[in-house]
Design an enzyme around this catalytic site. Structure first.
Site, short mmCIF file in Angstrom:
data_model
loop_
_atom_site.label_atom_id
_atom_site.label_comp_id
_atom_site.label_asym_id
_atom_site.label_seq_id
_atom_site.Cartn_x
_atom_site.Cartn_y
_atom_site.Cartn_z
N TRP A 103 -5.68 101.14 92.92
CA TRP A 103 -6.54 100.02 92.36
C TRP A 103 -7.57 99.76 93.41
CZ3 TRP A 103 -7.63 100.06 87.59
CH2 TRP A 103 -6.53 100.26 86.50
N ASP A 173 -7.64 90.92 94.13
CA ASP A 173 -7.47 91.50 92.93
C ASP A 173 -5.99 90.94 92.63
OD1 ASP A 173 -6.74 92.69 90.48
OD2 ASP A 173 -7.45 94.70 91.17
N LYS A 197 -1.12 91.78 82.40
CA LYS A 197 0.15 92.03 83.13
C LYS A 197 0.86 90.98 82.84
CE LYS A 197 -2.03 96.03 84.70
NZ LYS A 197 -3.24 96.28 85.38
C1 PLP Z 1 -4.47 96.88 85.90
C2 PLP Z 1 -5.16 96.55 87.06
C3 PLP Z 1 -6.62 96.76 87.20
C4 PLP Z 1 -7.34 97.13 85.79
O1 PLP Z 1 -7.37 96.08 84.90
P1 PLP Z 1 -8.35 96.18 83.46
O2 PLP Z 1 -8.11 94.96 82.89
O3 PLP Z 1 -7.69 97.30 82.76
O4 PLP Z 1 -9.66 96.52 83.90
C5 PLP Z 1 -7.10 96.24 88.23
N1 PLP Z 1 -6.60 95.91 89.50
C6 PLP Z 1 -4.90 95.84 89.26
C7 PLP Z 1 -4.26 95.69 90.65
C8 PLP Z 1 -4.47 96.30 88.07
O5 PLP Z 1 -2.95 96.41 88.11
#
Ligand code: PLP
Length: 362
Positions: A103, A173, A197
């Protein structure tokens, strides 16, 4: 309730059963209004109450200090990969990133489309099996921000403590570990997370941004991709994803009823310990992918002696009611995502299955 799978999906992921049941109860008619929440104006009092209550729950549960805006955005965390450099980079400045895995790499590649980037630290040489140590993080003098990926969902690593970025805004993030444990928001200039998540369904992305960072971008940025647009309008500039925000509201109430961020940390710590103990106690039959000091309490990644065996494990686990244990296609192996809503009973069942599988194949 019958037939709840042992859900270890990486995202979208398990939601608390109570949340789903409450949503079901309120689905057709919301609060004696004669209609579903999905059928009403986002400018009406009924929706607005849900909207602002969700913001306030986030403020309370994350411990957001004064001077920060809470935004409900769309386009997923992936759109934040672009919005961050678009809004915060300016000529002569670089976006500094810690390269921790899949990511982080996506965030870096996207930022390169809009300006200069620098790698403040990287664990690529170790196949991203660890988080770089805090002392290895070198922030360039001309950094506009330092970006970290709090939890690498695919590799199964997680920052245990965040780097001190001094006067350089720290950006996190937190898509796969927001509210999994208490954090000090005041250390960050910006936190963002896709909801799917740990916070709810897909469709809404949370951003918590320090007000001094909401300025006028130095490049041309579409109205919808400016933080200022959404900050000025309390995330009601255009139609927000009302149902997703309602679901986040309901999840946050569940988090609150279960001890808030500290309660989640205790629950997640116990679940993660069960799994890592099972891996470490297997005499090498299961091998954790992440280095011990960098292990995630959200995504537990492990490998087995051969890909054949891993395939067999994935297949047999599915036949036994376990969902989502196959590792991400980019790294292989196996992964159990144990976000806040995954009940301890699911983890206990998985540990039993792992022991049984080993006894039959070890
Ligand atoms: C799932 C995830 C993303 C991407 O998320 P989207 O909402 O699908 O764009 C980005 N960073 C991390 C750490 C993730 O787990």
């Amino acid at each position: 309730m019958a037939n709840r799978a042992y859900n270890f999906n990486a995202g979208p992921a398990a939601l608390p059963l109570e949340v789903l049941q409450q949503a079901q109860e309120q689905f057709v008619e919301f609060d004696n209004t004669g209609m579903s929440l999905m059928e009403m104006s986002h400018r009406g009092a009924v929706y607005e109450k849900v909207h602002y209550e969700t913001e306030n729950l986030l403020r309370e549960l994350l411990g957001i200090p004064e001077g920060y805006k809470v935004l409900f955005l769309q386009g997923g965390a992936s759109t934040q990969f672009a919005m961050i450099p678009m809004n915060l980079l300016s000529p002569g400045k670089v976006g500094a990133y810690v390269a921790t895995g899949s990511w982080a790499t996506k965030a870096i590649e996207e930022a390169k489309l809009f300006g200069d980037t620098a790698i403040a630290a990287s664990s690529e040489a170790d196949k991203y099996a660890r988080i770089p140590s805090l002392t290895d993080v070198k922030i360039p003098d001309n950094a506009a921000y330092l970006h970290v990926t709090s939890n690498e969902t695919i590799e199964g690593t997680q920052w245990q403590a965040y780097p001190d970025s001094g006067s350089v805004p720290l950006i996190g993030d937190l898509s796969s570990d927001i509210l999994c444990r208490p954090i000090d928001v005041s250390r960050f200039g910006l936190i963002y997370a896709g909801a799917q998540k740990n916070l709810g369904p897909s469709g809404v992305t949370i951003a918590v941004i320090r007000e001094d960072l909401i300025g006028k971008p130095s490049m041309t940025v579409p109205t919808m991709l400016r933080y200022s647009t959404h900050a000025k309008a309390d995330s009601l500039y255009n139609t927000p994803p009302t149902f997703a925000i309602y679901m986040v509201n309901t999840v946050l109430k569940w988090v609150k009823a279960n001890g808030g961020a500290a309660g989640m940390a205790a629950r997640n710590g116990e679940k993660a310990k069960l799994l890592y103990d099972a891996i470490d106690g297997s005499g090498g039959f299961y091998r954790g992918f992440a280095e011990s000091a960098s292990r995630s309490i959200m995504n537990v990644t492990f490998r087995m002696g051969s890909e054949e065996l891993e395939k067999q494990f994935a297949k047999e686990s599915e036949a036994n009611g376990f969902v989502g244990l196959k590792g991400h296609r980019s790294v292989g192996g196996l992964r159990a995502s144990i976000y806040n809503a995954v009940p301890p009973e699911s983890v206990q069942a998985l540990v039993s299955f792992m022991k049984d599988f080993q006894s039959r194949n070890g």
